[in-house]
Design a protein around this motif. Sequence first.
Motif, PDB file in Angstrom:
ATOM      1  N   VAL A 104       0.860  -1.184   0.000  1.00  0.00           N
ATOM      2  CA  VAL A 104       0.000   0.000   0.000  1.00  0.00           C
ATOM      3  C   VAL A 104       0.896   1.233   0.000  1.00  0.00           C
ATOM      4  N   GLU A 105       0.412   2.318  -0.572  1.00  0.00           N
ATOM      5  CA  GLU A 105       1.192   3.548  -0.626  1.00  0.00           C
ATOM      6  C   GLU A 105       0.746   4.490   0.485  1.00  0.00           C
ATOM      7  N   ASP A 106       1.697   5.227   1.036  1.00  0.00           N
ATOM      8  CA  ASP A 106       1.384   6.154   2.119  1.00  0.00           C
ATOM      9  C   ASP A 106       2.404   7.285   2.103  1.00  0.00           C
ATOM     10  N   SER A 107       2.071   8.355   2.829  1.00  0.00           N
ATOM     11  CA  SER A 107       2.981   9.502   2.979  1.00  0.00           C
ATOM     12  C   SER A 107       3.242   9.704   4.458  1.00  0.00           C
ATOM     13  N   LEU A 108       4.517   9.717   4.859  1.00  0.00           N
ATOM     14  CA  LEU A 108       4.880   9.826   6.261  1.00  0.00           C
ATOM     15  C   LEU A 108       5.493  11.194   6.536  1.00  0.00           C
ATOM     16  N   PRO A 109       4.878  11.973   7.448  1.00  0.00           N
ATOM     17  CA  PRO A 109       5.439  13.283   7.800  1.00  0.00           C
ATOM     18  C   PRO A 109       6.640  13.128   8.730  1.00  0.00           C
ATOM     19  N   CYS A 110       7.547  14.067   8.638  1.00  0.00           N
ATOM     20  CA  CYS A 110       8.744  14.055   9.481  1.00  0.00           C
ATOM     21  C   CYS A 110       8.813  15.359  10.279  1.00  0.00           C
ATOM     22  N   GLU A 111       9.532  15.325  11.400  1.00  0.00           N
ATOM     23  CA  GLU A 111       9.690  16.508  12.248  1.00  0.00           C
ATOM     24  C   GLU A 111      10.384  17.640  11.517  1.00  0.00           C
ATOM     25  N   CYS A 112      11.140  17.297  10.473  1.00  0.00           N
ATOM     26  CA  CYS A 112      11.854  18.345   9.733  1.00  0.00           C
ATOM     27  C   CYS A 112      10.913  19.131   8.828  1.00  0.00           C
ATOM     28  N   GLY A 113       9.663  18.660   8.720  1.00  0.00           N
ATOM     29  CA  GLY A 113       8.687  19.369   7.904  1.00  0.00           C
ATOM     30  C   GLY A 113       8.452  18.758   6.537  1.00  0.00           C
ATOM     31  N   GLU A 114       9.286  17.815   6.159  1.00  0.00           N
ATOM     32  CA  GLU A 114       9.135  17.174   4.853  1.00  0.00           C
ATOM     33  C   GLU A 114       8.247  15.925   4.968  1.00  0.00           C
ATOM     34  N   THR A 115       7.764  15.464   3.840  1.00  0.00           N
ATOM     35  CA  THR A 115       6.937  14.260   3.783  1.00  0.00           C
ATOM     36  C   THR A 115       7.595  13.250   2.850  1.00  0.00           C
ATOM     37  N   THR A 116       7.639  12.011   3.295  1.00  0.00           N
ATOM     38  CA  THR A 116       8.256  10.945   2.511  1.00  0.00           C
ATOM     39  C   THR A 116       7.189  10.001   1.982  1.00  0.00           C
ATOM     40  N   ASP A 117       7.133   9.834   0.678  1.00  0.00           N
ATOM     41  CA  ASP A 117       6.206   8.886   0.058  1.00  0.00           C
ATOM     42  C   ASP A 117       6.831   7.493   0.092  1.00  0.00           C
ATOM     43  N   VAL A 118       6.083   6.525   0.597  1.00  0.00           N
ATOM     44  CA  VAL A 118       6.620   5.170   0.725  1.00  0.00           C
ATOM     45  C   VAL A 118       5.604   4.160   0.207  1.00  0.00           C
ATOM     46  N   GLU A 119       6.120   3.018  -0.184  1.00  0.00           N
ATOM     47  CA  GLU A 119       5.294   1.879  -0.539  1.00  0.00           C
ATOM     48  C   GLU A 119       5.518   0.820   0.527  1.00  0.00           C
ATOM     49  N   LEU A 120       4.483   0.527   1.300  1.00  0.00           N
ATOM     50  CA  LEU A 120       4.595  -0.376   2.442  1.00  0.00           C
ATOM     51  C   LEU A 120       4.173  -1.781   2.045  1.00  0.00           C
ATOM     52  N   SER A 121       5.029  -2.730   2.339  1.00  0.00           N
ATOM     53  CA  SER A 121       4.769  -4.127   2.003  1.00  0.00           C
ATOM     54  C   SER A 121       4.592  -4.943   3.274  1.00  0.00           C
ATOM     55  N   LEU A 122       3.824  -6.024   3.175  1.00  0.00           N
ATOM     56  CA  LEU A 122       3.684  -6.930   4.317  1.00  0.00           C
ATOM     57  C   LEU A 122       5.039  -7.467   4.757  1.00  0.00           C
ATOM     58  N   ASP A 123       5.913  -7.694   3.803  1.00  0.00           N
ATOM     59  CA  ASP A 123       7.230  -8.226   4.140  1.00  0.00           C
ATOM     60  C   ASP A 123       8.068  -7.231   4.928  1.00  0.00           C
ATOM     61  N   ASP A 124       7.637  -5.953   4.978  1.00  0.00           N
ATOM     62  CA  ASP A 124       8.375  -4.935   5.722  1.00  0.00           C
ATOM     63  C   ASP A 124       7.967  -4.866   7.197  1.00  0.00           C
ATOM     64  N   LEU A 125       6.896  -5.581   7.583  1.00  0.00           N
ATOM     65  CA  LEU A 125       6.500  -5.599   8.992  1.00  0.00           C
ATOM     66  C   LEU A 125       7.669  -6.052   9.859  1.00  0.00           C
ATOM     67  N   LEU A 126       7.870  -5.357  10.973  1.00  0.00           N
ATOM     68  CA  LEU A 126       8.999  -5.669  11.847  1.00  0.00           C
ATOM     69  C   LEU A 126       8.677  -6.836  12.776  1.00  0.00           C
ATOM     70  N   VAL A 127       9.652  -7.695  12.968  1.00  0.00           N
ATOM     71  CA  VAL A 127       9.529  -8.849  13.864  1.00  0.00           C
ATOM     72  C   VAL A 127      10.668  -8.789  14.871  1.00  0.00           C
ATOM     73  N   ASN A 128      10.324  -8.742  16.159  1.00  0.00           N
ATOM     74  CA  ASN A 128      11.334  -8.775  17.208  1.00  0.00           C
ATOM     75  C   ASN A 128      11.649 -10.235  17.533  1.00  0.00           C
ATOM     76  N   VAL A 129      12.881 -10.624  17.268  1.00  0.00           N
ATOM     77  CA  VAL A 129      13.292 -12.027  17.392  1.00  0.00           C
ATOM     78  C   VAL A 129      14.137 -12.213  18.643  1.00  0.00           C
ATOM     79  N   LEU A 130      13.759 -13.181  19.465  1.00  0.00           N
ATOM     80  CA  LEU A 130      14.488 -13.464  20.698  1.00  0.00           C
ATOM     81  C   LEU A 130      15.789 -14.185  20.369  1.00  0.00           C
ATOM     82  N   GLU A 131      16.879 -13.716  20.956  1.00  0.00           N
ATOM     83  CA  GLU A 131      18.168 -14.383  20.783  1.00  0.00           C
ATOM     84  C   GLU A 131      18.427 -15.313  21.959  1.00  0.00           C
ATOM     85  N   ASP A 132      19.352 -16.237  21.781  1.00  0.00           N
ATOM     86  CA  ASP A 132      19.601 -17.266  22.792  1.00  0.00           C
ATOM     87  C   ASP A 132      19.980 -16.676  24.151  1.00  0.00           C
TER      88      ASP A 132
END
Length: 267
Positions: A104-132
């Motif tokens: 899906v496409e989206d626009s993300l605002p930043c504190e610097c005042g600019e906006t970044t257009d991004v294409e978000l994919s399911l594969d980009d979802l973050l996963v926190n992985v437990l280490e040994d």
Amino acid sequence: MIIKKLGDCREELPVGLLATKNGTTTNHRSFELGPLTGRVRIAMGAKELKDNPAARSTKLLSFVVRRIGDIERPGESLIRSLTSVDREHLLWLVDLRRAAVKSVEDSLPCECGETTDVELSLDDLLVNVLEDGDARVEGGERLFDFTDPQGRTLVARLVRGEDEERVAPFYVKNPDEADMRGLHAAIVSWEGEKLSWEKFLDLDVDSLEWITSAMNSVDVGTTQRVRTACWSCGRELVKTISPFDFLETSSGKGIKVSPPYETRSSA
């Protein structure tokens, strides 16, 4: 704990299944999923599973999970022993195979005042992985040690599928009690002693809030967050998205296999 993308964890559990054989404990993380079939649909319709979504998840995964590590056809007993984190990860992957759109496409605002257009994919979802080294292993169990500001000690574990099944019926009667029972299930000891349900209920609110905060700090598993960088200043941008946005649900057909409870949102 390390952060990966879902695209890199489609064959890897965030936590893993500990199994002991011949005195050696092995963490099984790789897995293989099979297809959803008519047999799954019939099994999921059993009356005894109607009021227990966690039991429905166990039944479904027992059909769909072909392998965990070198354990073939793990079955319901081992599926119940998986952490809720790993079960949720598997359920997302089963569900997301029916994704209607890949990005899906989206626009993300930043504190610097600019906006970044991004294409978000399911594969980009973050996963926190437990280490040994993130938890100590004792008696085939991963244990987490905490000490509160007063010096009181808490030993806890991750909630498992069997805990979910015991707690699930309470969500219909009293969601607050269900949450409390889920928290209690994760406590191995409090101040060096096993904490009964009655003693747990006698804890003051501040202690309960601290225990909840301690457990929440073990933020492992599939999140609903993606991250990118501002095109202008390079600052990291984090966006919360719902995987359900990618699913085709308007037909009302098929088998609903999504996680039974609300999933982790952005912190």
